[in-house]
Design an enzyme around this catalytic site. Structure first.
Site, mmCIF file in Angstrom:
data_model
loop_
_atom_site.group_PDB
_atom_site.id
_atom_site.type_symbol
_atom_site.label_atom_id
_atom_site.label_comp_id
_atom_site.label_asym_id
_atom_site.label_seq_id
_atom_site.Cartn_x
_atom_site.Cartn_y
_atom_site.Cartn_z
ATOM 1 N N ASP A 104 0.868 -0.979 0.145
ATOM 2 C CA ASP A 104 0.013 0.035 0.099
ATOM 3 C C ASP A 104 0.952 1.217 0.083
ATOM 4 O O ASP A 104 1.859 1.535 -0.861
ATOM 5 C CB ASP A 104 -0.918 -0.112 1.089
ATOM 6 C CG ASP A 104 -2.041 0.968 1.137
ATOM 7 O OD1 ASP A 104 -3.034 0.852 0.604
ATOM 8 O OD2 ASP A 104 -1.649 1.813 1.979
ATOM 9 N N TYR A 232 -1.897 11.602 2.437
ATOM 10 C CA TYR A 232 -2.898 11.973 1.096
ATOM 11 C C TYR A 232 -2.956 13.442 0.715
ATOM 12 O O TYR A 232 -2.861 13.915 -0.215
ATOM 13 C CB TYR A 232 -4.155 11.371 1.579
ATOM 14 C CG TYR A 232 -4.420 9.945 1.711
ATOM 15 C CD1 TYR A 232 -4.540 9.255 0.624
ATOM 16 C CD2 TYR A 232 -4.206 9.265 3.018
ATOM 17 C CE1 TYR A 232 -4.811 7.934 0.861
ATOM 18 C CE2 TYR A 232 -4.241 7.853 3.135
ATOM 19 C CZ TYR A 232 -4.491 7.084 1.896
ATOM 20 O OH TYR A 232 -4.584 5.912 2.122
ATOM 21 N N HIS A 295 -6.920 -6.763 -0.393
ATOM 22 C CA HIS A 295 -5.980 -5.743 -0.294
ATOM 23 C C HIS A 295 -4.861 -6.085 0.646
ATOM 24 O O HIS A 295 -3.740 -6.018 0.443
ATOM 25 C CB HIS A 295 -6.812 -4.371 0.235
ATOM 26 C CG HIS A 295 -5.682 -3.372 0.017
ATOM 27 N ND1 HIS A 295 -5.133 -2.799 -1.142
ATOM 28 C CD2 HIS A 295 -5.094 -2.535 0.907
ATOM 29 C CE1 HIS A 295 -4.300 -2.038 -1.055
ATOM 30 N NE2 HIS A 295 -4.247 -1.608 0.323
#
Length: 320
Positions: A104, A232, A295
């Site tokens: 990730d 982010y 994931h």
């Protein structure tokens, strides 16, 4: 608390901050880089397996996470800061080169460490997030908004305080269950908070225990989620700073693994990209492995992931 795994914990000064690392074993250095919203503990299975097979395994809490420092300014979370932290870890351990394994956001860090400093990477194993070319004209968040609209977590995490307020409506155990057990669509309706959109599963799968959840929940209760959200919030700044590397390839040996049921593999032609020529053109020395899982495959399918990592390390021995 008892983490069910015996590791050495220490905090290391690197790049102006203190990083907490868990380490085990002796031999060639292997960095294990976690993603969102995880900790070093996400690699608990791989730490034991690799240490038992002759490797010095170091799994940091990345900046903003767990027992590592969490700078307040979102601009302190560009990919250059993250890679700088990792180079500092290699220097601390006196290693010119290391193996790097990322999942990730940890995969994003691994891609860019290999892009910026291939001289420090023996080989890279990345999970779940492939390497994407930088658009020369469109900022990262603009590209994501064009693809997915305003319901994706990447967009909702941009506004300082918004996600913090939304997450605060849930206890930390519930937040961790919502994320770690994502199995399907990750795009919320544009008028709905992403955390509200995620299901809360009534039962845990066999690969995740209540004690595992507590390890994550207790650390995030101490540190909060602002540090992780700041990754982010720094994406567009990273995009601007990455312009000098436009078009460069990643030349180190790479194995890329992704779960066959990962939303990022199933959606919008992603499988065609991962398995196609465009990805390989950017990463010429690439092997792609699709395995069973969603994931968080390093936790969901640990035996297969550990075996794939170990086989890659043995195929690319440290230069004598």
């Amino acid at each position: 608390m008892d983490y069910m795994i015996e590791v050495n914990h220490q905090r290391i000064k690197t790049n102006g901050i203190w990083l907490h690392v868990a380490e085990k074993g002796t031999g060639p250095l292997v960095l294990l880089l976690h993603g969102f919203p995880e900790l070093w503990y996400a690699w608990r299975h791989q730490i034991n397996h690799l240490a038992e097979n002759g490797y010095h395994v170091v799994a940091p809490d990345l900046r903003g996470y767990g027992d590592s420092d969490s700078p307040l300014n979102p601009n302190s979370y560009t990919i250059f800061h993250i890679v700088g932290d990792l180079v500092g870890l290699l220097d601390h351990f006196g290693q010119q080169k290391a193996y790097v394994v990322g999942h990730d956001w940890g995969a994003v860090a691994g891609w860019h460490l290999s892009l910026f400093r291939p001289d420090r990477v023996i080989g890279l194993v990345n999970l779940s997030v492939p390497y994407f070319p930088r658009s020369p004209t469109t900022k990262s968040t603009e590209a994501i908004r064009e693809l997915y609209g305003d319901g994706t977590h990447v967009i909702q995490f941009q506004e300082p305080g918004r996600a913090e307020r939304a997450f605060a409506r849930y206890d930390y155990t519930t937040v961790m269950k919502k994320f770690l057990l994502i199995t399907d669509n990750m795009i919320a309706p544009p008028d709905m908070e992403f955390i509200d959109f995620l299901d809360t599963k009534s039962a845990l799968p066999a690969w995740l225990t209540e004690e595992d959840i507590r390890v994550f929940a207790e650390k995030f209760e101490e540190s909060g989620f602002t540090g992780p959200f700041n990754y982010y919030r720094a994406m567009d700044l990273s995009w601007e700073l990455l312009a000098p590397w436009q078009g460069l390839k990643i030349t180190v040996p790479v194995k890329f693994m992704i779960g066959d049921k990962d939303f990022g593999f199933k959606s919008d032609g992603r499988s065609e990209y991962v398995l196609g020529d465009d990805f390989r053109s950017l990463v010429p020395n690439l092997e792609v492995v699709v395995i069973g899982g969603h994931h968080f495959i390093e936790q969901e399918n640990p035996q297969e992931v550990s075996s794939q990592i170990l086989s890659f390390l043995r195929e690319h021995p440290v230069d004598q």
